[in-house]
Design an enzyme around this catalytic site. Structure first.
Site, short mmCIF file in Angstrom:
data_model
loop_
_atom_site.label_atom_id
_atom_site.label_comp_id
_atom_site.label_asym_id
_atom_site.label_seq_id
_atom_site.Cartn_x
_atom_site.Cartn_y
_atom_site.Cartn_z
N VAL A 1 102.33 -83.14 -108.11
CA VAL A 1 102.32 -84.42 -107.37
C VAL A 1 100.91 -84.73 -106.87
CG1 VAL A 1 103.13 -85.56 -105.26
CG2 VAL A 1 104.76 -84.37 -106.73
N GLU A 2 100.22 -83.71 -106.38
CA GLU A 2 98.90 -83.95 -105.78
C GLU A 2 97.86 -84.39 -106.82
OE1 GLU A 2 98.09 -84.11 -102.69
OE2 GLU A 2 99.85 -83.26 -101.73
#
Ligand SMILES: [Ca+2]
Length: 325
Positions: free
Chosen positions: A121-122
């Site tokens: 996600v990051e």
């Protein structure tokens, strides 16, 4: 248009095309005070000011801060992260660093799929680590974004401390518009507090070394209280009157009896001794209600958004299925 107005129009064009450089940040009182504090920690005051004189105010950073994705409803947020391609890319990253992931789970007690989901996600497993100079982002927000100025000035100061501790040039470090860096997007204070040297080469490199980054993400969650003995979320029913508003933060302060008396059904029996909370979300087929454990809360310590934590949770679940973990 008469000539006088032509000149005015040209001046407006010229003015709007001037890049947003402007005041020398090293002259600001906040930066002078910061340089004093850094000098008391052993840094060279003149060098700090020299670096600050090279920083640039970035309007794009302020604009980005004013439109966070976390303001969305869950049904609009979920598709950004829950994509098959992101699950497949997790498998490649896992294969490349399998022994590190297994060691992180064993030594730090955080599941492989949760570490993978966070890095996914990051930064899409390190593909998008950010292209802003971290120092420009942090200086802009610390000096020209009043509602978070104190926080970001602290991060700017931490960036200098980090530079000295890890032998990094603060002006060379790249990151997000909020100054978050590396595979796991650690802000400087988190890098200092939770970054670990997971390959034991004597340096904590969360930016270019995936082994240190994987260990540090696991360490961050472990230090915030991750517990391998229970899960993260479970779907529940009967929570409509208990949940006052949707897409809120969570506190995990309720015991299971309170929730059952309120008419909530579906909480796993193995959670009988835990503190829990109920999260309501606008899903693609209507309202959804989830019982959440402290592990969910721990993910919100990484990024203070329940939508973020749910995206990580569901991505982790899909990754675990895909990798047969
Ligand atoms: Ca290292």
């Amino acid at each position: 248009m008469n000539s006088k107005w032509k000149i005015v129009a040209w001046l407006i064009v010229l003015w709007s095309s001037v890049p947003s450089v402007c005041a020398d940040y090293s002259q600001r009182a906040e930066i002078q005070a910061m340089a004093d504090r850094l000098a008391s920690k052993g840094l060279d005051r003149a060098e700090v000011l020299k670096v600050m004189a090279q920083t640039t105010r970035l309007d794009s950073v302020i604009n980005a801060m004013n439109r966070p994705a976390e303001k969305k409803k869950w049904k609009n947020y979920r598709p950004i992260f829950l994509k098959k391609a992101r699950v497949r890319a997790a498998a490649d990253f896992y294969e490349a660093h399998r022994s590190t992931f297994i060691r992180a789970e064993r030594e730090l007690g955080v599941p492989v799929e949760v570490i993978l989901a966070i890095i996914g996600v990051e930064t899409y497993y390190g593909k998008n680590k950010g292209s802003f100079r971290a120092i420009d982002a942090l200086a802009t927000l610390g000096l020209d974004y009043p509602k978070r100025a104190k926080f970001f000035l602290g991060e700017l100061e931490s960036l200098f401390v980090l530079g000295r501790e890890e032998g990094l040039d603060p002006i060379a470090l790249k990151g997000s518009y909020a100054g978050a860096m590396g595979f796991g997007q650690f802000i400087p204070s988190s890098y200092l507090a939770y970054g670990i040297d997971f390959d034991s080469d004597g340096r904590r490199d969360l930016i270019n070394n995936p082994v240190d980054a994987i260990g540090s993400v696991a360490n961050y969650l472990a230090r915030h209280g991750w517990n391998m003995n229970y899960g993260i979320v479970a779907p529940v029913t009967g929570a409509e009157s208990f949940v006052r508003s949707m897409e809120t933060g969570v506190k995990v302060t309720n015991n299971i009896q309170t929730l059952r008396v309120a008419g909530i059904k579906g909480i796993p029996d193995i959670w009988s001794d835990l503190k829990l909370d109920i999260l309501g979300l606008h899903g693609s087929s209507g309202p959804e209600y989830w019982a959440v454990t402290k592990n969910f809360y721990v993910i919100t310590r990484y990024n203070r958004s329940s939508l973020y934590a749910m995206a990580v949770t569901q991505l982790a679940s899909q990754i675990a299925k895909d990798l047969r973990l």
